[in-house]
Write an enzyme that holds these catalytic residues in place. Sequence first.
Site, PDB file in Angstrom:
ATOM      1  N   THR A 330      47.416  32.438  37.110  1.00 50.29           N
ATOM      2  CA  THR A 330      47.957  33.510  36.582  1.00 50.29           C
ATOM      3  C   THR A 330      49.065  34.318  37.399  1.00 50.29           C
ATOM      4  O   THR A 330      49.122  34.049  38.707  1.00 50.29           O
ATOM      5  CB  THR A 330      46.677  34.563  36.378  1.00 50.29           C
ATOM      6  OG1 THR A 330      47.212  35.529  35.945  1.00 50.29           O
ATOM      7  CG2 THR A 330      46.356  35.185  37.763  1.00 50.29           C
ATOM      8  N   HIS A 382      32.240  31.898  46.106  1.00 48.98           N
ATOM      9  CA  HIS A 382      31.549  31.520  47.478  1.00 48.98           C
ATOM     10  C   HIS A 382      30.237  30.858  47.472  1.00 48.98           C
ATOM     11  O   HIS A 382      30.068  30.394  48.435  1.00 48.98           O
ATOM     12  CB  HIS A 382      31.297  32.883  48.403  1.00 48.98           C
ATOM     13  CG  HIS A 382      31.757  32.698  49.901  1.00 48.98           C
ATOM     14  ND1 HIS A 382      31.861  31.337  50.550  1.00 48.98           N
ATOM     15  CD2 HIS A 382      31.582  33.560  50.889  1.00 48.98           C
ATOM     16  CE1 HIS A 382      31.816  31.463  51.722  1.00 48.98           C
ATOM     17  NE2 HIS A 382      31.607  32.814  51.925  1.00 48.98           N
TER      18      HIS A 382
END
Length: 411
Positions: A330, A382
Amino acid sequence: MTNIVVPELGESVVEARVARWLKKEGDRVEVGEPIVELETEKIDLEVNADRGGVIASIKRKEGEDVKIGDVLGVVDESAAAPRPGGNGASAAPAANAPPAAASTPPGDTQVAAAQADDMRATPTARRMAKDHDVNLGALQGSGPAGRVMKQDVQNVIAPVAPVAPTGARTGPTLRRSSERSEERQRMSKRRATIARRLVEAQHTAAMLTTFNEVDMTAVMSLRERRKEAFKQQYGVGLGIASFFVKASLAALRAFPQLNAEIQGDEIVLKRYYDIGMAVGTEGGLVVPVLHDADQMSFAEIEQRIRDYAKRAADGTLTLQDLAGGTFTITNGGVFGSLLSTPILNPPQVGILGLHKIQDRPIAVNGQVVVRPMMYVALSYDHRIVDGREAVQFLVKIKEFIEDPGQLLLES
């Protein structure tokens, strides 16, 4: 009788909203003719007639939410086209009467003309024209075969104001009102889905972001040297997007956990590379996908990105354009963003954020020099990507952009 049903809407899309009926009960339809427009979280689409006949009934009204397979209406295949005259009976012609000149009632002519105007405009352009009372028939379309595009309607709604000559006096252009008004709007399917998915991404993923900065000198120098020859050879300009796509592909090969997703208690590592390129539109964010991006050249990537950007603005992207995606890029820099934290696009576990290129003083070999710099950000899940891998992934991106010759070796 044949049901008009909500068709398959593409990967992960299960719901739509009835945006607009193009036909009403009693109207004749031909095979392949658009009947109703649906609004989904990704694109607007038209449902066409599978059979010719007459619209016997409309089951779902404009604004209703529907699911795949729901019945929208019914087409009566046995019904004959309505005859002028009203009662359906065919009157015998008077003996020796001269043949009557063919004519169409004025009202029917106006309706047919309006329908023809609608069909030569994109769904987005039709919706904008309806909302702002713009006559589509008076517009000259800029799209293929003269099709009216969103920008054509926008130019009528808010034309560019002429610049007043220097020193010219202009009248007042702003009226103040003591009223404190509010406007309540229903969320579009796309905006509602964006809201839901972004909240889900934050609630379900252990999302963290790491940052770095990239010296764009080498890429910008290469573009400057090659831009004319590149455009003459391939018919498209050489932007920075293709460099970051190529750099991302190389980094994903080195760190495959970022080209993966979680399914239950399993990690699915993708051995193919479908790179989503986020595009902001008037209706919200869309992410068309460069399928098998690792098999594309720089020119093919640039051509596809420009095509996607144009069709996103026109509202002509297809569901296939938006399907899939294993990693997303993006670019907030096109809007002037200097630094931001991109949000994951589930079920993907990585998204690369690009930002504005800005001249800044940096230290090079003990000297302070001014270089075109860009901050880059990597948000990651994560749960399956460790901080060490995320940081090294972004460092790899930095290395490839600062030495773009490496990309040729990787390609």
